[in-house]
Each structure stands twice: as C-alpha cells, then as structure tokens.
Design a protein around this motif. Structure first.
Motif, PDB file in Angstrom:
ATOM      1  N   TYR A   1       3.595   5.978  -4.268  1.00 22.74           N
ATOM      2  CA  TYR A   1       3.141   6.568  -6.378  1.00 22.74           C
ATOM      3  C   TYR A   1       4.175   5.331  -6.723  1.00 22.74           C
ATOM      4  O   TYR A   1       4.294   6.145  -8.052  1.00 22.74           O
ATOM      5  CB  TYR A   1       3.180   7.985  -6.806  1.00 22.74           C
TER       6      TYR A   1
ATOM      7  N   THR B   1       3.928   2.383  -8.653  1.00 16.10           N
ATOM      8  CA  THR B   1       2.837   1.376  -8.770  1.00 16.10           C
ATOM      9  C   THR B   1       3.490   0.371  -9.341  1.00 16.10           C
ATOM     10  O   THR B   1       2.893  -0.772  -8.813  1.00 16.10           O
ATOM     11  CB  THR B   1       2.247   2.230  -9.902  1.00 16.10           C
TER      12      THR B   1
ATOM     13  N   TYR C   1      -9.351   1.204  -8.460  1.00 14.64           N
ATOM     14  CA  TYR C   1      -9.823   2.184  -7.974  1.00 14.64           C
ATOM     15  C   TYR C   1      -9.634   2.889  -9.535  1.00 14.64           C
ATOM     16  O   TYR C   1     -10.483   4.465  -9.440  1.00 14.64           O
ATOM     17  CB  TYR C   1      -8.413   2.786  -7.598  1.00 14.64           C
TER      18      TYR C   1
ATOM     19  N   PHE D   1       0.337   4.183  -2.588  1.00 17.94           N
ATOM     20  CA  PHE D   1      -0.506   5.277  -2.323  1.00 17.94           C
ATOM     21  C   PHE D   1       0.252   6.605  -1.777  1.00 17.94           C
ATOM     22  O   PHE D   1      -0.029   6.836  -1.264  1.00 17.94           O
ATOM     23  CB  PHE D   1      -1.998   4.997  -1.709  1.00 17.94           C
TER      24      PHE D   1
ATOM     25  N   GLN E   1      -0.730  13.627  -2.367  1.00 15.29           N
ATOM     26  CA  GLN E   1      -1.370  11.666  -2.825  1.00 15.29           C
ATOM     27  C   GLN E   1      -2.824  12.123  -3.722  1.00 15.29           C
ATOM     28  O   GLN E   1      -2.835  12.314  -4.950  1.00 15.29           O
ATOM     29  CB  GLN E   1      -1.259  10.897  -1.884  1.00 15.29           C
ATOM     30  N   ASN E   2      -3.724  12.953  -2.610  1.00 15.78           N
ATOM     31  CA  ASN E   2      -4.789  13.175  -3.538  1.00 15.78           C
ATOM     32  C   ASN E   2      -4.542  13.945  -4.614  1.00 15.78           C
ATOM     33  O   ASN E   2      -5.430  13.763  -5.714  1.00 15.78           O
ATOM     34  CB  ASN E   2      -5.528  14.076  -2.561  1.00 15.78           C
TER      35      ASN E   2
ATOM     36  N   TYR F   1       0.973  -1.213   0.010  1.00 17.90           N
ATOM     37  CA  TYR F   1      -0.023   0.148  -0.194  1.00 17.90           C
ATOM     38  C   TYR F   1       0.778   1.144  -0.058  1.00 17.90           C
ATOM     39  O   TYR F   1       0.466   2.480  -1.143  1.00 17.90           O
ATOM     40  CB  TYR F   1      -0.362   0.632   1.326  1.00 17.90           C
TER      41      TYR F   1
ATOM     42  N   SER G   1       4.335  -1.684  -6.484  1.00 21.13           N
ATOM     43  CA  SER G   1       3.737  -1.950  -5.296  1.00 21.13           C
ATOM     44  C   SER G   1       2.675  -3.089  -5.965  1.00 21.13           C
ATOM     45  O   SER G   1       2.087  -3.901  -4.724  1.00 21.13           O
ATOM     46  CB  SER G   1       2.426  -0.987  -5.263  1.00 21.13           C
TER      47      SER G   1
ATOM     48  N   LEU H   1      -9.882   6.368  -0.203  1.00 15.02           N
ATOM     49  CA  LEU H   1      -9.480   5.684  -1.274  1.00 15.02           C
ATOM     50  C   LEU H   1     -10.503   6.680  -1.980  1.00 15.02           C
ATOM     51  O   LEU H   1      -9.421   7.145  -3.006  1.00 15.02           O
ATOM     52  CB  LEU H   1      -8.845   4.419  -1.702  1.00 15.02           C
TER      53      LEU H   1
ATOM     54  N   ILE I   1      -5.820  -1.088  -6.578  1.00 13.48           N
ATOM     55  CA  ILE I   1      -5.079   0.264  -7.822  1.00 13.48           C
ATOM     56  C   ILE I   1      -5.600   0.194  -8.391  1.00 13.48           C
ATOM     57  O   ILE I   1      -6.470   1.297  -8.865  1.00 13.48           O
ATOM     58  CB  ILE I   1      -3.541  -0.435  -8.168  1.00 13.48           C
TER      59      ILE I   1
ATOM     60  N   ALA J   1      -3.542  11.787  -7.309  1.00  8.39           N
ATOM     61  CA  ALA J   1      -4.795  10.566  -7.405  1.00  8.39           C
ATOM     62  C   ALA J   1      -5.872  11.508  -8.690  1.00  8.39           C
ATOM     63  O   ALA J   1      -6.178  10.890 -10.051  1.00  8.39           O
ATOM     64  CB  ALA J   1      -5.732  10.314  -6.642  1.00  8.39           C
TER      65      ALA J   1
END
Lengths: 300, 274, 429
Positions: free
Chosen positions: A265, A267, B126, A262, C83-84, A258, A270, B213, B123, C87
């Motif tokens: 970043y 990816t 999401y 997140f 982070q947001n 995780y 992860s 999330l 992921i 995203a």
C-alpha cells in the motif's frame, strides 16, 4: 488514381470521427486518464485509504532510484527478457522454419498441439507446474530419483527461479509466437527458397540469409510483443508461486509495482515504479513503430 | 521435398517431445482431478487413478456456486468480446478507409497503449470503478477490459486484406457506410472475425489479475478466481479439487479451440505481419 | 439506417443481458430489507474451515429472524484480508465482523475503526462477566493492543508443533522423547538425513515470520521489546545460526516454500516438520504413514514460548444496530458446540475454557490425538505473534521475511539481523 487507398472526400468528413468515438471514450476513461492520474500519484505519499495525500515531490522517484533492491529488480527484468526471448523468439523461429521446410507430415497436428496451451489460463498452468516441478515430491523429482539425480530447489535459487518461471510462462506464450512466425515464413515465396536449395545452399544459411531478413517485420513484432506482454504474463506465476521471493530474486519491475501498490500500500512508490517501467517500454515502442510500420509500407 | 530423412526423424522427435511437454500437464490435470487427495500425494506418477472418483467434482459443485461462477465468467467474456469487436471494427474501418488530419498520430497513440503495463492503469481504474459503485460487479470487470488496442490492430490487418476496389465501387454507388460494413465487409472476413472473437473470448475467460482486484464475494467470482480458493497456506493445497476446478475452467476454451481450430489457425497464419 | 439500428439494438440487448445477470446477484440483498445484515469476513479457504464457516453461518441464520450473516472469503490469508479491508475503506465501506490475523493487531487497531467488546457488553446486563467466564486471562490479553484497548476476542488459535513421520523416525532410530530441545532436534535431523534417504526437518517458510519467532523467542530473545525490534542480540544470532546450519552445513533441513514443503512432508519425504496445528487434518487425512506430534521445543535451559497463530474477531462497523447483531453472532460462535465444530474443521485450538468440558467429541479429540494434545498443552506458553506498532506493520513483516530468505541463502547472520533491525526501527519512527 487513388494512391493511398482512401475514400477521399472533398469536404471535411465527420464519419471517421464518428466511428472513432467509441474507442476514444473507452480509451480516455480507462487508459489515458489513468495514465495521467498514476503520473500524478507518483508525486504523493498515500496508502490508498486515508483521505489525505501528502505531496512529496520527486521523493518517490529518488527513493526508487537509490534503493539497491531496485537495481536487483531491474537486472531481474533484463534477465527475464533474455530468457523469454530465447525460449519464445529464437526457438519458435527455428521451429517454424523447420516445420515449413523440413517436415512433411503431421504439420496440422503439430500446429494445433503447440498452439493449444495459449487457450488455457496461466493460473491453471502455474498451479500445475508447481506440483509437477516440485523438486522433492513431484513426478519429475521422482523420475529423477530413479537416476540418482536430485533436483535443485528452484523456487529458492536465485537465477534458476527466473528461468523456471519464464519456462512456465513460455508454456502459454510459445504457441502464439510459433504460429505467427510460421505465418510469416510460409508466406515467403517458394521460388527463392527452391532456387537456393537447387544451388546447394545449406539449410542454416537459407535460414540466416533468406528467411530471417524477409520475415524480419514479423520477427520484430514478436520480439517486442514478447518483451512487453511476456513481462506482464510472468506476473501470474510469480504471484501464485513465489510472490517475488526469495528476497526479490523473482521479482521484476511489473511485479514490484503491483507489490508496492496492492500489498504494501505504498501508492506513490508503486506509481513511480510504473511510470519508470513505462519509459523503458516507450523506448521499445519507438523501435517497433520504426521497423514494423515501415516494413508494412515497404511491402506495399 | 526430398528432405534428408535423418534430419526428418530428428526433428519429428524434437517436435513430438515438445508437444508432449506442452500437452502433458493437461492430461495430468485430468487424471489428478479424478484422484482422491491421498492418492495425489502418495501415487505421484500414475496418471490414471487407481481409485477414480467423482468426489472432487461433486464436492466442488456442492461447496461453491459453480454454475453462478461459470455464468459470471461467461457473461463477462461475452460482453467484453462483443464490445471489443464492435468498437475495434468501427475504429478499424475509420483507419483503413479514411484519410484525415492526425490519422497517423492517433493510430500511433492507440498502438502505443499496448505498451502501457497494467500496473500503470490498475490503481486509477480500481478507484474509478469503486467510486462508480461497480466494485464487486461484473461491469467493474468488463469496462476496463474493453480498452485493448490489440483489437484495433488485429481487425485493421484483417480489413486491409479486402480488395479496395470493392469498397470503392460501393461508395461510388452511394451505398451507406453501415451497409458497406454489414453487407460487404462482414461476410468477407467472417472467419477472421470469428477467430478474433474467440481469441478475445478465451483471453477474457482466463483473465485473472483484474478480476481478482475487483471481485470479492464468492458469488461474483470467475473461474480463475475460484481456483485460487483451493490454495491455502494454512490448510494446504487440495490439489485434486484444484485440478477439478482447472478442468472446468479449461473446458469451454478448449472446446472452442478444438472445434474452430482450422479457422483460428488459418486466420492467424494468414494474417501474419506482412 | 436500418443496419445501424440493428447494431445499436444488438448492443443494447447485450447490455441488458449483462445488467440482468448482475442484478440477480444483488437482488438478494434487497430482500433482506427487514433484517440486519452482518458482513462477516474470514480467511478460511475450502481446504481449511471454509465449510465450517458456511455451516455455522447457516445454523445461526436459520435459528433466528432478525439477523442475516453474510460470510465473505478473503484469499491470501490474513495479509489478503488486510489488503481487502484497506481497499474497502478506500471506497468508504466496512464489514461488520472480521478476522484479524494476530500480527496485524496493531496495524488494524491504528488504522481502522473497531469497538471493544466491553463497550457492547456494558449495555447488555445478561452478558456481564461473559469475558471472564469464557476466556483465560492470558488468552484474552492476546487481543489487547499496546495501548490497552481490547481490539476483539481471540478466535482462531494455533500454535506450531513438530509433526513426526513415525515411519522415518523408526527407520532412523529416533524417538519422539528425544526431541526435548532445538539442539536435540538438530541432532535428530542430522541422524535422519544421514541414515535414511529423507530430509530430517522442515520448518515452514510462509509469507510471515511466525515459525522463526518460535525459534528465536525460545532462546530468550524477543522480536519486539518496548515497541522496537530487538532480535539482533547474542541469543537471536545463536537461534538463527542453528537454523541456518541445518540447511547449509548439515543439509538435513529442507529449504523451500511452505506449500511445497508441506507437500513434501505429506508425501513422506521429510522426517520432522515444524508446522501449525491447523495443518492437522490435511496431514492426518492424506499421509500414508503413521503421524504423531510433539510440542515445539525450546533451546536447552530456556523457557518455551510459542507465538499464537490465527486471528481475533473484531467488530469494525460503527452502525449500532450492526454492532449488536455482530455481537449476537459472536456469542453464537463461542458456544461450546460451535467451538467444537470450529476445532474439528480447522484444526485451531479452542480459545474458550468451557468448550472441551461441554462437548464430548472435542474432549475425545483432545485426549487421543497426539498432535492436538501437544498443541493444547502449549497454550500456557502462549505469547503474542509479534505485532509491530504504527502504520508500518505490513512493511516490517516483509522485512523479516526478506531477512529469513537472505540468511537461509547464506548471508552472514549477525550483519543481516542487525541491518534488518535497524531498518525496521527506522520505519517505526
């Protein structure tokens, strides 16, 4: 007549497939396809934002396997599993046995009270315990102070931090395991136990030689569930309290995955970690299916 | 039976201690939620506040759209529960009463999905939800939560406890599957289904990771998300208000549990893994 | 058939219900059809300015009809907001106005869209000279990135100070005037822990390297030099050695996470705490002891440097109308009364030059409160919170945090610092 309990019809039956369609759709969309996509992502370098993904082959896997932190995290995971099993498999087993055979009163009360935390959010639990277990200014610290004991700063202590986080997680998990094991134990035929008692067999022998084997399928079920779900549950207190620290001392495979995904970043990393975690779990799955499902047929 | 009374006392003590450890935090939360923050810091051991106040709750409802947040939590939990029950029920029916090619394999695949850690699917889920425009909505939270194979497992076990002869004779009388499900099976396992439903409801209610999330604006928050608003690295944790939020979060699940506990414990105790 | 129809209609009803609940929340958006909506992202939790944000936004929205500001809270502080943001960008969206934590200045300016305030001002004649009027040059420069672009405007400004529990200090016979250097603080901490039952010092250990930066840079070492990590030198080792010794040798300093550590100070278990001024309200409201404050010290004979904490305001939308609207709101936020409210509600320092003189309450606060005074006077010693260039900013910060955790747990200082410096520099390439 009908040996395996089915409504066996002569022609090909569309009905079962019809009934299975909803689960198929949901699972394909939200479980199986994501699984494949994560696998796909593990071969790329990506930060979830940029429109381009760079193909890197197995670089992510190599990076994970050659990073010394990975081994620390893997060992942590094993340590988590060990502590979780101790608190949530061994202890509830004994407790369930005791509740069934030794205690005569307050049974309902105990069951209700012990199962209660399972209905409370672990976020609430984590925040509560962080304050209660605050080694400097919390209530436990204050009481310990009366006896001249200074609590160790557990959130900064390797090893101990895993124990405390496991304890907090167990607060919620213990009840369910306890009830399930109790269910299995209380289903064991009274006569065998009576007979053993009349023969003067000591309690601990009854436990080891009768109860354990007969309830083993429940035991294995709880074993597997505690490992798989427990490791995912500990994510919450780690996230609320230590964020994997200090220096990865409280991180495990799940949290790290995780974190990479997140928070940092990365990816691809992860995804690679997730897939490797999956492999570890897959091995556990095979064990479960062999024991539990076989156990079911055995009973029949 | 005639238990050694020393052993009895010993174990009762251990059990009482365990119960205390498990229940104390809740009582502590309750007491703290009625304390002003200054008392929390300086009056650590008292469970009963010296100067009890409703301020934490009042301030909470004034500052955050608590009604909306509670409704969000409730809606999500309800929809998830109903959808899960429905599709698991149908799936379990197929597995229990039919034989078909690949049944074992398919069952295995579904059970296997329990072993997939959430990090594997988070992921892509999401990304899917974002691309469908469901990023800040309750549907974004609801949809992936429905695919939980535990539902199939639990209802499967429950259905197997029904005497097969009942179903068999119904089929011989040519009663349709829907009628069997609704008129025969449902009434027989209603308490178990209810208990399973409550279990799903509470788990969804308390769910934190996935909603955190998905949900970004305070208006779409669920209760566990509202809770983490009061933990700030910069300004310090306002424990007294955080406890008020915790209590609000706990009320419905605890009520459900305490009212239906006989059924719930009964169901879990009876199902077991036999 | 009837039965399955019931099931289906039940299903549909549930979905309808859910859809209703969902659309209620979103219908608010469509009513704003005429007005420009400005999404304002902040990190201010309820316990730290969240209410002030709401009040300011409300005041602005009610004062005019063209713009509606919609604030959005981001949990996890500046890291959480980044982070947001990331995203959101992944989904193809961007808010209009955001608070960017200082240490993310480079990462943000390299990976996200922003528009320089100068660009916007160019087209508004009445705003000419606005920046020069409002900000001290060194403060404005904090929001300039390594390439010389003005990423945004400084908004939340904090510096670390030493909070003092006067009850404990008095008991130990330590006076605030003694705390003139880090060496002196070490001595005082030792005295406190030996003569009272309490810890002498707590330095905040948050999910960032801020407090350590103050420690190191006040010994004339630098975290970043010329775009590269440069802290692994004699001065850097010396600074960290002092810190580590207090924890492992003297045992006078508390080693624990920032939440618990701050709690420990408020409950009266620690004598001195090196924390952000933004904690002022929390501490003075809840402590049962006399609280005072002195500026952060430097090392003997070295110049005082304090990293700027907090954030800058950046306009991240490329929609021209929203840019204008965001700018209007920004100007509102910088009015003297708004700044006064912001300072009062968050404990952050006023970033503008005209705030203190134009608002009486603010003036009084600055004059009387020792904590505010200490922080305010450090403004001339402000340095940027080391922002790492390039896309690896997030990772670099994490490595610094890991380094701190390793050293405080007893790892060899020189070795660890050198290794971390190398790792970071490898990342930055």
């Amino acid at each position: 007549m009908n040996k395996n309990n089915t409504l066996h019809l002569n022609k090909i039956n569309m009905k079962p497939w019809l009934f299975l369609t909803p689960v198929f759709i949901m699972f394909s969309l939200f479980v199986f396809w994501p699984l494949l996509y994560t696998f796909y992502l593990s071969f790329f370098d990506w930060n979830m934002v940029s429109p381009t993904k760079t193909f890197v082959g197995i670089d992510n896997y190599i990076s994970v396997l050659t990073n010394p932190t990975t081994y620390k995290i893997f060992l942590n995971t094993l340590f988590f599993i060990g502590i979780l099993l101790l608190i949530n498999l061994v202890v509830p087993y004994i407790f369930a046995f005791v509740l069934h055979l030794i205690l005569n009163r307050l049974k309902g009360f105990y069951k209700t009270a012990i199962f209660l935390p399972a209905f409370i959010s672990l976020v609430v639990g984590s925040i509560l315990f962080t304050w209660i277990l605050n080694p400097i200014s919390g209530p436990i610290a204050e009481i310990a102070g009366w006896f001249g004991i200074q609590l160790p700063i557990w959130s900064q202590t390797e090893g101990l931090v895993i124990v405390v986080i496991s304890l907090i997680t167990s607060w919620k998990v213990f009840g369910y395991n306890f009830i399930m094991l109790y269910a299995s134990i209380s289903g064991i035929s009274e006569e065998i136990i009576e007979a053993a008692r009349l023969d003067g067999v000591p309690l601990h022998r009854i436990f080891l030689d009768i109860i354990l084997p007969v309830s083993s399928s429940a035991g294995v079920y709880i074993l597997i569930m505690t490992i798989v779900q427990g490791l995912q549950f500990v994510y919450t207190p780690i996230s609320v309290i230590t964020q994997g620290g200090p220096n990865y001392a409280s991180s495990n495979l799940i949290y790290q995955s995780y974190n990479e995904g997140f928070i940092l970043y990365r990816t691809g990393h992860s995804a690679a970690l997730s897939i490797m975690t999956l492999l570890v779990f897959a091995i556990l799955l095979l064990i479960e299916f062999k024991f539990v499902e076989r156990g079911v047929h055995y009973e029949n | 039976m005639r238990t050694n009374s020393f052993l009895g006392i010993l174990w009762h003590t251990i059990f009482i201690l365990t119960v205390f450890i498990l229940i104390f935090p809740i009582i502590f939360a309750l007491g703290t939620s009625f304390k002003p923050l200054q008392e929390v810091y300086n009056n650590v051991l008292n469970i009963i506040p010296i100067a009890p106040t409703f301020d934490n709750y009042i301030g909470l409802f004034e500052r955050l759209p608590m009604i909306q947040i509670t409704m969000n939590t409730f809606t999500i939990a309800t929809v998830v529960t109903i959808m899960k029950m429905l599709i698991s029920f149908l799936a379990a029916y197929a597995f229990v009463y039919f034989d078909f090619k690949g049944k074992k394999f398919i069952y295995f695949i579904f059970i296997a999905s329990i072993f997939i850690p959430f990090t594997v699917t988070m992921i892509p889920n999401y990304l899917i939800m974002s691309s469908w425009g469901l990023a800040d909505s309750i549907f974004g939270v609801i949809l992936p939560q429905i695919s939980d194979a535990i539902g199939i497992l639990l209802i499967n076990q429950t259905m197997r406890s029904i005497p097969f002869s009942l179903i068999e004779s119904a089929r011989i009388d040519n009663i349709s599957h829907s009628r069997i499900m609704i008129d025969i099976i449902l009434p027989l396992i209603r308490p178990q289904l209810m208990s399973t439903g409550i279990w799903f409801f509470v788990n969804s209610w308390n769910e934190f990771v996935w909603p955190s999330l998905m949900l970004k604006s305070v208006d779409s928050y669920t209760l566990p998300l509202a809770l983490q608003m009061f933990i700030s690295a910069e300004g310090g944790t306002d424990l007294s208000v955080a406890m008020a939020v915790s209590i609000v979060t706990m009320i419905i699940p605890l009520l459900l549990y305490l009212v239906f506990q006989k059924y719930i414990i009964g169901t879990f105790t009876a199902s077991g893994i036999k | 058939m009837k039965a399955s129809m019931k099931l289906v209609s039940l299903l549909l009803l549930i979905l309808l219900l859910a859809a209703c609940g969902n659309s209620e929340a979103s219908s608010d958006d469509t009513q704003n059809g005429e007005k420009t909506v400005v999404d304002y992202w902040h990190v201010n939790a309820e316990t730290q300015g969240g209410q002030t944000v709401e009040e300011l936004v409300k005041e602005f929205n009610e004062s005019q009809d063209e713009i509606i500001v919609e604030p959005r809270y981001n949990s996890g502080m500046y890291q959480g907001l980044m982070q947001n943001l990331q995203a959101e960008a992944a989904a193809g969206n961007a808010p209009a106005l955001v608070q960017i934590g200082w240490s993310y200045r480079e990462y943000f300016s390299n990976n996200f869209h922003f528009i320089e305030p100068q660009e916007i001002i160019k087209n508004i004649s009445e705003d000419e000279g606005y920046l020069e009027e409002k900000f001290l040059p060194n403060v404005l420069a904090l929001a300039e990135n390594n390439d010389g672009s003005q990423v945004g405007l400084p908004y939340s400004l904090s510096t670390p100070i030493l909070y003092l529990n006067m009850d404990i200090l008095n008991e130990a016979g330590v006076s605030p005037e003694d705390l003139t250097s880090w060496e002196a603080v070490k001595e005082a901490a030792k005295t406190i822990s030996e003569s009272t039952d309490n810890y002498g010092l707590y330095i905040a250990e948050a999910a960032d390297n801020w407090n350590v930066q103050q420690l190191i840079e006040s010994n004339d070492a630098a975290i970043i030099n010329d775009g590269k990590a440069a802290f692994a030198n004699e001065q850097g080792f010396e600074a960290y050695q002092l810190y580590a010794d207090m924890i492992t040798e003297d045992k006078s300093a508390l080693h624990i996470g920032s939440d618990e550590g701050t709690q420990a100070f408020v409950t009266g278990d620690v004598g001195i705490a090196h924390l952000t001024i933004a904690q002022r309200k929390n501490i003075s409201d809840n402590a049962a002891f006399e609280v005072s404050g002195v500026p952060s010290p430097a090392f003997d004979g070295e110049q005082l440097k304090v990293p700027a904490g907090g954030s800058l305001l950046a306009i991240t939308t490329d929609d021209e109308e929203k840019q204008q609207a965001a700018w209007e709101f920004t100007k509102f936020l910088y009015e003297a009364d708004s700044i006064a409210a912001w300072t009062e509600g968050t404990g952050y320092l006023p970033p503008t030059v005209d705030a203190v003189d134009n608002n009486d309450e603010l003036k009084a606060l600055m004059d009387e409160d020792t904590m505010m005074l200490s922080a305010y006077h450090q403004l001339e010693n402000l340095v940027p919170w080391a922002p790492f260039p390039g896309g690896s900013g997030l990772q670099a910060e994490q490595l610094l945090i890991d380094m701190r955790d390793k050293i405080l747990a007893g790892a060899p200082i020189e070795e660890t610092m050198k290794a971390t410096q190398e790792e970071i520099n490898n990342l930055l390439q």
